[in-house]
Design a protein around this motif. Structure first.
Motif, short mmCIF file in Angstrom:
data_model
loop_
_atom_site.label_atom_id
_atom_site.label_comp_id
_atom_site.label_asym_id
_atom_site.label_seq_id
_atom_site.Cartn_x
_atom_site.Cartn_y
_atom_site.Cartn_z
N UNK A 27 -1.21 8.24 0.47
CA UNK A 27 -2.44 8.32 -0.32
C UNK A 27 -2.27 7.60 -1.65
N UNK A 28 -1.09 7.78 -2.29
CA UNK A 28 -0.81 7.09 -3.55
C UNK A 28 -0.71 5.58 -3.33
N UNK A 29 -0.05 5.18 -2.24
CA UNK A 29 0.11 3.76 -1.95
C UNK A 29 -1.24 3.09 -1.71
N UNK A 30 -2.15 3.83 -1.07
CA UNK A 30 -3.47 3.27 -0.74
C UNK A 30 -4.31 3.01 -1.99
N UNK A 31 -3.92 3.58 -3.11
CA UNK A 31 -4.63 3.31 -4.36
C UNK A 31 -4.24 1.96 -4.95
#
Length: 493
Positions: A27-31
Motif C-alpha cells: 500500500x505504501x509502495x503504491x503511493x
C-alpha cells in the motif's frame, strides 16, 4: 514525493514476519509507483551495518511459495493497478547443477536488465537510529545497482515508518529460528492455461512454476479450439500478444530458466509426449486435467508427472455475477461497455454529431442497443434499411447491379429479385465482392446524407447500426466503434 512509473521493492524482513507486513508495504509502495513494481526478496539483509551487503542465493522453501501467493493476493486487494513481479533470480537450489554448468557464487555476476528500468528503490528495512537514514539509503542504492540495471541517480525511499505499528501484532508468528521446510524442485516442469491479461493468479502460478523448475519450464497457452468455451472468448487477447507478455514476465523473474511457450490445441499438448518432464503445476480446479495427462502418459509408456497443486486466489472485489476467484473471465466481463483501444484520429470528421458505429453478429442484440440509444435521443441510422433503398428502381446501384448480374433479376414491378441475386453470389467470393463493390459505396453516401441531416437538425449523437461496419470500411465515418457480443447458446437467430 512525485510518482515513479517503475520501482523495485527490496524486502529485508525475515520471512516469518512478512505475512503481516506485505499489505501495508505494498500500500505504501503504491503511493509512489504507478505502473510496475518489482519485488526483490532478501530476508535478513542488513543495510545499516556500515559494510556493503552482497546478494546471496536463497533456497526454495514451502514458506517462500506461500509468501509469494500471499503477496500476489494482497497486491490484487490493495494495489490492483500495479504490475507486480516477484523476482526469483536469487532463489535457487544447489541441486540446480544438474544442468552441468557451474553455479556462480553470486546470483548477479552482472546487473540484471529488467523489461522496465526501475526509477526508484523502496525497502522495508527498519532504522535503528534516525541518523542512519542517509547511510542506509546509499547502501540500498549500491545494493540495488549491483543486482539490477536501474535508472541513473536512483532515489531510495524507506517505508519503515508505516510499519512500526505492526511490531506488536507479530507475536505468535513462526519463530525465526525454526528451520524452513525445503521445497521439492524438478529439472523440467510444465504448466498450461489461457494467460489472458496476466493477473495475480497467473503470476502466482508462474512464479511457483519457476520456483519448482531448475532447468526448463514449458508453458502451454490455450488457442483456437481450446478457447471455444471461454467466457467472452471474443475479448481474449491474440495468442501472439499473450505469448509475448509471458516471455517478458518470465525473463524478468527468472532469466536463468529455459522457457518454451507453445500453443495448446487440445487438452494435453506436449505434456503427454515429452519424456523429460517431471512435474505439472495445477490449481484446485485443473487437478482433474493433470490426472488426465498422467493417464495419457502411462498409455504412452511414460512415467506420470508429479502434480503440484496451488490454491486459487480470492477476488476481494468480485461482484455477485462474477467468480469468487481472480479470473480472466471476470476481467473480460469488466471490459464490457469500455473502450478497448483509444479512438483513432477523427480530425477529418465534424465534431457534431458524434457518430457511434455499432456492429455485431446476427442475434447479438445490436439492434436492441441501437433502439435504446435512439430512446435516449440519438439518431439511429439503420444500414439494413438503407441497403434496401439502394436497390430501388432508378437508383445508380440498381442499374449497375443489372448490368453486372443480368436483367433476368428483374421482378414484374421492376424491382430486383434479391433472393435470385443471392443465389448468383452465394459461395462465390469473387462475385460477392463485385456486388458489395457496387452496393456498399452507395449505402455510405446515404449514411453521409443522414449524418448531414442530423447535423442540420442540431442533433448531438448518431448511431450507425451496421453489421458490416468494418468489412465495408465505414469505420472512417464514425468517431468510435461499439461491438455487441453474446454467448452462442443464448443467440437468437
Amino acid at each position: 514525493m512525485s510518482m515513479f512509473s517503475t520501482g523495485i521493492l527490496v524486502l529485508t524482513s525475515p520471512l516469518h514476519t512478512l505475512p503481516l507486513r506485505i499489505a501495508p508495504v505494498l500500500s505504501s509502495a503504491a503511493q509512489l509507483v504507478e505502473r510496475t513494481l518489482y519485488v526483490h526478496l532478501h530476508p535478513g539483509l542488513n543495510l545499516g551495518s556500515g559494510s556493503q551487503p552482497r546478494p546471496v542465493f536463497l533456497p526454495p522453501a514451502v514458506d517462500l511459495s506461500t509468501l509469494i501467493s500471499r503477496l500476489y493476493s494482497n497486491a490484487a486487494d490493495v494495489c490492483g493497478h500495479l504490475d507486480v513481479r516477484v523476482l526469483l533470480t536469487n532463489v535457487r537450489t544447489q541441486s540446480a547443477a544438474c544442468s552441468g554448468t557451474a553455479i556462480p557464487s553470486c546470483p548477479f555476476p552482472t546487473p540484471q536488465s529488467l523489461s522496465h528500468s526501475p526509477e526508484v528503490v523502496l525497502t522495508d528495512f527498519p532504522l535503528q537510529d534516525p541518523g542512519q537514514s542517509h547511510q542506509v539509503t546509499q547502501c540500498l542504492q549500491r545494493y540495488t545497482g549491483h543486482c539490477y540495471v536501474c535508472s541513473p541517480s536512483l532515489p531510495a525511499v524507506l517505508l519503515h515508518p508505516q510499519l512500526v505499528r505492526l511490531q506488536e501484532n507479530e507475536e505468535g508468528l513462526k519463530e525465526p529460528g525454526e528451520e524452513a521446510e525445503p521445497m521439492q524442485t524438478y529439472s523440467d516442469v510444465v504448466v498450461g492455461g489461457t494467460f489472458d491479461r496476466l493477473h495475480g493468479a497467473h503470476r502466482t502460478l508462474l512464479n511457483i512454476s519457476c520456483l519448482l523448475a531448475n532447468r526448463r519450464l514449458i508453458i502451454c497457452v490455450c488457442d483456437h479450439a481450446m478457447l471455444k468455451k471461454k467466457v467472452l472468448k471474443e475479448l481474449v487477447e491474440p495468442y501472439s500478444l499473450r505469448a509475448q507478455r509471458l516471455q517478458e514476465f518470465l525473463q524478468d523473474i527468472k532469466p536463468s530458466l529455459q522457457v518454451e511457450i507453445m500453443p495448446l490445441e487440445d487438452p494435453y499438448g506436449v505434456s503427454v509426449v515429452d519424456p523429460l518432464l517431471q512435474c505439472i503445476v495445477v490449481s484446485e480446479e485443473t487437478r482433474r486435467g493433470g490426472e488426465a495427462v498422467n493417464k495419457k502418459r502411462i498409455e504412452n509408456g511414460l512415467p506420470p508427472l508429479i502434480l503440484h497443486e496451488i490454491q486459487l486466489l480470492k477476488d476481494a472485489h468480485h461482484t455477485e455475477t462474477e467468480e469468487e476467484k481472480i479470473s480472466s473471465s471476470s476481467l473480460r466481463s469488466r471490459l464490457l461497455g469500455t473502450l478497448l483501444t483509444p479512438p483513432k484520429d477523427t480530425s477529418h470528421l465534424a465534431a457534431l454529431p458524434y457518430v457511434i458505429g455499432l456492429t455485431g453478429g446476427s442475434g447479438s442484440g445490436k439492434s436492441s442497443v441501437a433502439r435504446q440509444l435512439e430512446a435516449l435521443g440519438a439518431v439511429r441510422i439503420d444500414c439494413d434499411k438503407l441497403g434496401h433503398e439502394v436497390y430501388q428502381p432508378g437508383t445508380a446501384a440498381c442499374r449497375r447491379v443489372l448490368e453486372e448480374f443480368g436483367s433476368d433479376l428483374l421482378n414484374e414491378d421492376n424491382t430486383i429479385n434479391r433472393r435470385a441475386l443471392g443465389r448468383k453470389v452465394f459461395g462465390n467470393q469473387e462475385r460477392l465482392k463485385a456486388l458489395t463493390d457496387i452496393v456498399w459505396p452507395e449505402i455510405a453516401l446515404l449514411v453521409e446524407n443522414r449524418i448531414s441531416q442530423a447535423r442540420e437538425e442540431g442533433k448531438q449523437v448518431c448511431v450507425l447500426d451496421a453489421a458490416v461496419l468494418q468489412e465495408a470500411g465505414w469505420t472512417d465515418m464514425v468517431h468510435e466503434v461499439w461491438v455487441t457480443v453474446i454467448p452462442e447458446e443464448e443467440e437468437v437467430v
